[in-house]
Write a protein that holds these residues in place. Structure first.
Motif, PDB file in Angstrom:
ATOM      1  N   ASP A 159       0.866  -1.173   0.000  1.00 30.65           N
ATOM      2  CA  ASP A 159       0.000   0.000   0.000  1.00 30.65           C
ATOM      3  C   ASP A 159       0.904   1.225   0.000  1.00 30.65           C
ATOM      4  OD1 ASP A 159      -1.834   2.003   0.316  1.00 30.65           O
ATOM      5  OD2 ASP A 159      -2.884   1.086   2.011  1.00 30.65           O
ATOM      6  N   LEU A 160       0.926   1.958  -1.097  1.00 28.02           N
ATOM      7  CA  LEU A 160       1.817   3.114  -1.224  1.00 28.02           C
ATOM      8  C   LEU A 160       1.490   4.214  -0.224  1.00 28.02           C
ATOM      9  CD1 LEU A 160       2.112   3.418  -5.115  1.00 28.02           C
ATOM     10  CD2 LEU A 160       3.686   2.318  -3.508  1.00 28.02           C
ATOM     11  N   ALA A 161       0.300   4.161   0.367  1.00 32.72           N
ATOM     12  CA  ALA A 161      -0.089   5.175   1.344  1.00 32.72           C
ATOM     13  C   ALA A 161       0.697   5.030   2.640  1.00 32.72           C
ATOM     14  CB  ALA A 161      -1.581   5.082   1.629  1.00 32.72           C
ATOM     15  N   GLU A 162       1.248   3.835   2.897  1.00 30.32           N
ATOM     16  CA  GLU A 162       1.957   3.629   4.156  1.00 30.32           C
ATOM     17  C   GLU A 162       3.285   2.901   4.018  1.00 30.32           C
ATOM     18  OE1 GLU A 162      -0.303  -0.368   5.714  1.00 30.32           O
ATOM     19  OE2 GLU A 162      -1.288   1.560   6.066  1.00 30.32           O
ATOM     20  N   ALA A 163       3.558   2.303   2.885  1.00 34.63           N
ATOM     21  CA  ALA A 163       4.797   1.538   2.714  1.00 34.63           C
ATOM     22  C   ALA A 163       5.977   2.472   2.449  1.00 34.63           C
ATOM     23  CB  ALA A 163       4.648   0.562   1.552  1.00 34.63           C
ATOM     24  N   PRO A 164       7.201   2.064   2.835  1.00 33.61           N
ATOM     25  CA  PRO A 164       8.395   2.824   2.441  1.00 33.61           C
ATOM     26  C   PRO A 164       8.487   2.859   0.918  1.00 33.61           C
ATOM     27  CG  PRO A 164       8.927   1.157   4.099  1.00 33.61           C
ATOM     28  CD  PRO A 164       7.532   0.869   3.625  1.00 33.61           C
ATOM     29  N   SER A 165       9.257   3.794   0.399  1.00 31.88           N
ATOM     30  CA  SER A 165       9.421   3.868  -1.048  1.00 31.88           C
ATOM     31  C   SER A 165      10.195   2.650  -1.548  1.00 31.88           C
ATOM     32  CB  SER A 165      10.176   5.145  -1.432  1.00 31.88           C
ATOM     33  OG  SER A 165      11.527   5.059  -1.010  1.00 31.88           O
ATOM     34  N   LEU A 166      10.090   2.395  -2.841  1.00 31.99           N
ATOM     35  CA  LEU A 166      10.830   1.284  -3.437  1.00 31.99           C
ATOM     36  C   LEU A 166      12.325   1.475  -3.224  1.00 31.99           C
ATOM     37  CD1 LEU A 166      11.082  -1.269  -5.154  1.00 31.99           C
ATOM     38  CD2 LEU A 166      10.911   0.171  -7.199  1.00 31.99           C
ATOM     39  N   ARG A 167      12.814   2.687  -3.402  1.00 32.44           N
ATOM     40  CA  ARG A 167      14.245   2.953  -3.218  1.00 32.44           C
ATOM     41  C   ARG A 167      14.672   2.651  -1.774  1.00 32.44           C
ATOM     42  NH1 ARG A 167      18.041   5.781  -6.007  1.00 32.44           N
ATOM     43  NH2 ARG A 167      16.473   6.512  -7.482  1.00 32.44           N
ATOM     44  N   GLN A 168      13.831   3.041  -0.804  1.00 33.45           N
ATOM     45  CA  GLN A 168      14.150   2.757   0.596  1.00 33.45           C
ATOM     46  C   GLN A 168      14.199   1.251   0.857  1.00 33.45           C
ATOM     47  OE1 GLN A 168      10.951   5.155   2.286  1.00 33.45           O
ATOM     48  NE2 GLN A 168      12.435   6.557   3.206  1.00 33.45           N
ATOM     49  N   GLU A 169      13.260   0.513   0.264  1.00 37.92           N
ATOM     50  CA  GLU A 169      13.258  -0.939   0.451  1.00 37.92           C
ATOM     51  C   GLU A 169      14.464  -1.594  -0.212  1.00 37.92           C
ATOM     52  OE1 GLU A 169       8.729  -2.337   1.357  1.00 37.92           O
ATOM     53  OE2 GLU A 169       9.629  -2.895  -0.553  1.00 37.92           O
ATOM     54  N   LEU A 170      14.907  -1.032  -1.326  1.00 44.85           N
ATOM     55  CA  LEU A 170      16.101  -1.549  -1.982  1.00 44.85           C
ATOM     56  C   LEU A 170      17.337  -1.301  -1.114  1.00 44.85           C
ATOM     57  CD1 LEU A 170      15.359  -0.428  -5.639  1.00 44.85           C
ATOM     58  CD2 LEU A 170      15.689  -2.794  -4.897  1.00 44.85           C
ATOM     59  N   GLU A 171      17.439  -0.106  -0.558  1.00 48.45           N
ATOM     60  CA  GLU A 171      18.596   0.245   0.262  1.00 48.45           C
ATOM     61  C   GLU A 171      18.643  -0.546   1.558  1.00 48.45           C
ATOM     62  OE1 GLU A 171      18.209   4.445   0.681  1.00 48.45           O
ATOM     63  OE2 GLU A 171      19.053   4.901  -1.308  1.00 48.45           O
ATOM     64  N   SER A 172      17.481  -0.850   2.121  1.00 44.72           N
ATOM     65  CA  SER A 172      17.436  -1.598   3.386  1.00 44.72           C
ATOM     66  C   SER A 172      17.540  -3.107   3.182  1.00 44.72           C
ATOM     67  CB  SER A 172      16.136  -1.277   4.139  1.00 44.72           C
ATOM     68  OG  SER A 172      15.008  -1.761   3.431  1.00 44.72           O
ATOM     69  N   GLY A 173      17.469  -3.561   1.926  1.00 47.96           N
ATOM     70  CA  GLY A 173      17.577  -4.988   1.636  1.00 47.96           C
ATOM     71  C   GLY A 173      16.263  -5.743   1.660  1.00 47.96           C
ATOM     72  N   VAL A 174      15.137  -5.027   1.826  1.00 47.19           N
ATOM     73  CA  VAL A 174      13.838  -5.691   1.904  1.00 47.19           C
ATOM     74  C   VAL A 174      13.496  -6.405   0.592  1.00 47.19           C
ATOM     75  CG1 VAL A 174      11.341  -5.316   2.105  1.00 47.19           C
ATOM     76  CG2 VAL A 174      12.899  -4.202   3.702  1.00 47.19           C
ATOM     77  N   VAL A 175      13.740  -5.758  -0.539  1.00 44.98           N
ATOM     78  CA  VAL A 175      13.394  -6.359  -1.828  1.00 44.98           C
ATOM     79  C   VAL A 175      14.201  -7.631  -2.063  1.00 44.98           C
ATOM     80  CG1 VAL A 175      13.275  -6.003  -4.326  1.00 44.98           C
ATOM     81  CG2 VAL A 175      12.736  -4.117  -2.779  1.00 44.98           C
ATOM     82  N   ALA A 176      15.491  -7.578  -1.762  1.00 43.89           N
ATOM     83  CA  ALA A 176      16.337  -8.764  -1.929  1.00 43.89           C
ATOM     84  C   ALA A 176      15.881  -9.875  -0.990  1.00 43.89           C
ATOM     85  CB  ALA A 176      17.795  -8.411  -1.666  1.00 43.89           C
ATOM     86  N   PHE A 177      15.532  -9.514   0.250  1.00 43.45           N
ATOM     87  CA  PHE A 177      15.057 -10.517   1.214  1.00 43.45           C
ATOM     88  C   PHE A 177      13.783 -11.188   0.724  1.00 43.45           C
ATOM     89  CE2 PHE A 177      12.131 -11.562   4.668  1.00 43.45           C
ATOM     90  CZ  PHE A 177      12.876 -12.499   5.373  1.00 43.45           C
ATOM     91  N   MET A 178      12.846 -10.388   0.223  1.00 43.39           N
ATOM     92  CA  MET A 178      11.587 -10.941  -0.267  1.00 43.39           C
ATOM     93  C   MET A 178      11.822 -11.829  -1.486  1.00 43.39           C
ATOM     94  SD  MET A 178       9.449 -10.057   1.944  1.00 43.39           S
ATOM     95  CE  MET A 178       8.013 -10.746   1.121  1.00 43.39           C
TER      96      MET A 178
END
Length: 223
Positions: A159-178
């Motif tokens: 939900d873009l209304a509350e989720a971190p930005s895609l760039r933030q998730e990339l920097e924190s490693g969330v996208v790679a983890f998922m």
């Protein structure tokens, strides 16, 4: 819409999202996969030139050009990283959008597959195997699919209304983890399906089609 109609939302919670979107890795780099029988790997930067041209890239279902959810002209964006090509797509309030939302929320289409024209590549040996290494390609479309060829490519709902930005998730490693999590889940489901098939075949091969076991795991011959 070709072959897909009448899908219901998997969960009422998804229907209450203020700004639903999907995101993930469209492709990971340096991950060998088979393309038309040839072991292939996409390398970092292979899409840089084509992304700079801002040409239209579609978001489809299972590479079906009759089932198009949207494109880079309707909100699909990419973030190119050293690990892979990340994407994000705001889900439109349309029938197509509702179907995409349902498929991703239910886990029916957990993977992403890319379609691209390979422009430059070289052959290299990797762990005793010859691999076609792609250094330049034109991205044509990405597709939500059941089983993508490139490991750790994936799609998930946010939900873009509350989720971190895609760039933030990339920097924190969330996208790679998922991506790693999706790969483990995909392999687990495939193994479960193979075991179920083996059991079905074994059961069908026995008289009366039944397998009976004792509590300590020994098989008992059917009557």
């Amino acid at each position: 819409m070709s072959g897909v109609t009448g899908r219901m939302l998997a969960n009422h919670a998804e229907s209450l999202m203020e700004r639903p979107a999907v995101r993930g890795f469209a492709a990971t780099y340096g991950t060998p996969f088979y393309h038309k029988g040839v072991l292939t790997a996409l390398m970092p930067g292979c899409f840089t030139a084509c992304l700079a041209l801002s040409t239209s890239v579609q978001f489809q279902l299972e590479h079906d050009d009759k089932t198009v959810f949207g494109s880079t002209r309707s909100g699909l964006t990419f973030e190119d990283t050293a690990d892979g090509l990340a994407f994000q797509f705001p889900i439109p309030k349309t029938q197509h959008g509702a179907i995409l939302l349902s498929m991703v929320a239910s886990g029916d289409r957990p993977d992403i597959s890319v379609s691209a024209d390979i422009l430059e590549s070289t052959n290299r040996e990797f762990q005793g195997h010859e691999v076609r290494v792609v250094t330049k390609a034109t991205l044509l479309e990405i597709s939500a699919c059941r089983d993508g060829a490139i490991g750790e490519s994936h799609v998930r709902l946010v939900d873009l209304a509350e989720a971190p930005s895609l760039r933030q998730e990339l920097e924190s490693g969330v996208v790679a983890f998922m991506g790693r999590h999706n790969e483990r889940m995909t392999k687990s489901k495939a193994m479960t399906a193979r075991l179920a098939s083996m059991l079905d075949q074994a059961e069908a091969a026995t008289p009366r089609g039944r397998l009976v076991y004792t509590v300590d795991g020994h098989r008992v011959a059917p009557d």
